[in-house]
Design a protein around this motif. Sequence first.
Motif, PDB file in Angstrom:
ATOM      1  N   ASP A  88       3.863   5.394  -5.890  1.00 12.10           N
ATOM      2  CA  ASP A  88       3.721   5.320  -7.353  1.00 12.10           C
ATOM      3  C   ASP A  88       2.644   6.292  -7.846  1.00 12.10           C
ATOM      4  O   ASP A  88       2.786   6.886  -8.924  1.00 12.10           O
ATOM      5  N   ALA A  89       1.575   6.441  -7.067  1.00  6.43           N
ATOM      6  CA  ALA A  89       0.521   7.382  -7.445  1.00  6.43           C
ATOM      7  C   ALA A  89       1.050   8.815  -7.436  1.00  6.43           C
ATOM      8  O   ALA A  89       0.715   9.618  -8.314  1.00  6.43           O
ATOM      9  N   ALA A  90       1.882   9.130  -6.455  1.00  7.01           N
ATOM     10  CA  ALA A  90       2.485  10.456  -6.403  1.00  7.01           C
ATOM     11  C   ALA A  90       3.412  10.682  -7.596  1.00  7.01           C
ATOM     12  O   ALA A  90       3.458  11.779  -8.169  1.00  7.01           O
ATOM     13  N   ALA A 127       0.830  -1.208   0.000  1.00 10.45           N
ATOM     14  CA  ALA A 127       0.000   0.000   0.000  1.00 10.45           C
ATOM     15  C   ALA A 127       0.863   1.255   0.000  1.00 10.45           C
ATOM     16  O   ALA A 127       0.552   2.240  -0.681  1.00 10.45           O
ATOM     17  N   ARG A 128       1.969   1.218   0.741  1.00  9.86           N
ATOM     18  CA  ARG A 128       2.872   2.369   0.765  1.00  9.86           C
ATOM     19  C   ARG A 128       3.506   2.599  -0.609  1.00  9.86           C
ATOM     20  O   ARG A 128       3.603   3.734  -1.081  1.00  9.86           O
ATOM     21  N   HIS A 164      -6.520   9.754  -7.879  1.00  2.86           N
ATOM     22  CA  HIS A 164      -7.422   8.648  -7.521  1.00  2.86           C
ATOM     23  C   HIS A 164      -6.648   7.500  -6.888  1.00  2.86           C
ATOM     24  O   HIS A 164      -7.049   6.956  -5.847  1.00  2.86           O
ATOM     25  N   ARG A 165      -5.537   7.127  -7.508  1.00  2.00           N
ATOM     26  CA  ARG A 165      -4.728   6.036  -6.970  1.00  2.00           C
ATOM     27  C   ARG A 165      -4.077   6.426  -5.652  1.00  2.00           C
ATOM     28  O   ARG A 165      -3.884   5.584  -4.767  1.00  2.00           O
ATOM     29  N   ALA A 221      -3.133  11.904 -16.429  1.00  2.00           N
ATOM     30  CA  ALA A 221      -2.157  11.372 -15.476  1.00  2.00           C
ATOM     31  C   ALA A 221      -2.404  11.922 -14.072  1.00  2.00           C
ATOM     32  O   ALA A 221      -2.347  11.171 -13.084  1.00  2.00           O
ATOM     33  N   VAL A 222      -2.689  13.213 -13.967  1.00  2.01           N
ATOM     34  CA  VAL A 222      -2.948  13.805 -12.650  1.00  2.01           C
ATOM     35  C   VAL A 222      -4.222  13.224 -12.042  1.00  2.01           C
ATOM     36  O   VAL A 222      -4.254  12.864 -10.856  1.00  2.01           O
ATOM     37  N   GLY A 223      -5.276  13.114 -12.859  1.00  2.00           N
ATOM     38  CA  GLY A 223      -6.521  12.550 -12.347  1.00  2.00           C
ATOM     39  C   GLY A 223      -6.360  11.120 -11.865  1.00  2.00           C
ATOM     40  O   GLY A 223      -6.828  10.751 -10.778  1.00  2.00           O
ATOM     41  N   ALA A 224      -5.667  10.306 -12.675  1.00  2.00           N
ATOM     42  CA  ALA A 224      -5.435   8.916 -12.280  1.00  2.00           C
ATOM     43  C   ALA A 224      -4.536   8.835 -11.049  1.00  2.00           C
ATOM     44  O   ALA A 224      -4.749   8.010 -10.156  1.00  2.00           O
TER      45      ALA A 224
END
Length: 273
Positions: free
Chosen positions: A186-188, A180-181, A220-221, A214-217
């Motif tokens: 990866d989302a950042a 999860a970390r 969300h992630r 990319a920013v929206g995804a």
Amino acid sequence: MGGFLTHLADKLAEKWLSLLVLPGLLFLATASCAHVLPHSDPFGHRPVTTALRDLGPSLRDPAPALVVLTLAGLLLAAAGVGLTARCLAILVQWVWAGPWPSWAGPLDLALTRRRRSRAERSPAPPAVTRYLPARPTWIADRLRLVDDRVHAEYGLRIALLWPRLWLALTPEQRAPIEAARVAFADAAALTAWGLLYLPLGLAWWPAALIGLVAVGAGVHRGRSGAASFADLTEASVDVNQQLIADLFGRTPQDGRITPDDGARINDQLNKGA
């Protein structure tokens, strides 16, 4: 030892290639399109053909040294962009999770008040005040609630307890938390790449579209990763009550640590400070 070092070098090269160079090359290619293609004809082939034709004389029979230097420069430029994105990703995580510095206090307060006011106007506002927004971002609030919920139930402060509990968890228990970390990080990183693409949209609008997606995804992630990390952290405290009691010489009552024992553990971890 030689085999180990070779394997380590291969792994580092693979990481360097996948995390920095390849995304950096894609960004440089997009930047080249932004430089050559106009808004009016964003997918036209003629400007690209013209640019390649202008490069034609320099591409005929190039000296080997020039080819090596050009490739090295391209790889270094791609890696530089990749490093910039990784640094920006750290900043994104900091903005998401906080705490924000004192000079950002007015913005912090304004965003927190806006989120709190919106929650209070919702059809079913939280009955407990501690569950109302108290941070400028959703992610920061979700992480804050871990400490509030654990303290309300057991009297423990997660910031004090977690480093010790983490060392005592089994590898099987650590694995989903670490996943999860990593998902959050990866989302950042995805969000950071999106932010880098957005300015290119001033010259080539498809780049802005790429950046927005990319920013929206990424956001969300990032929320999903932060929520999973928070849930798993809280669950680790819930299911390891006996372990926590054993670590700090307490006897759980009915299988759980009482708020009084939690306060004593906090004092113990604070070293009496």
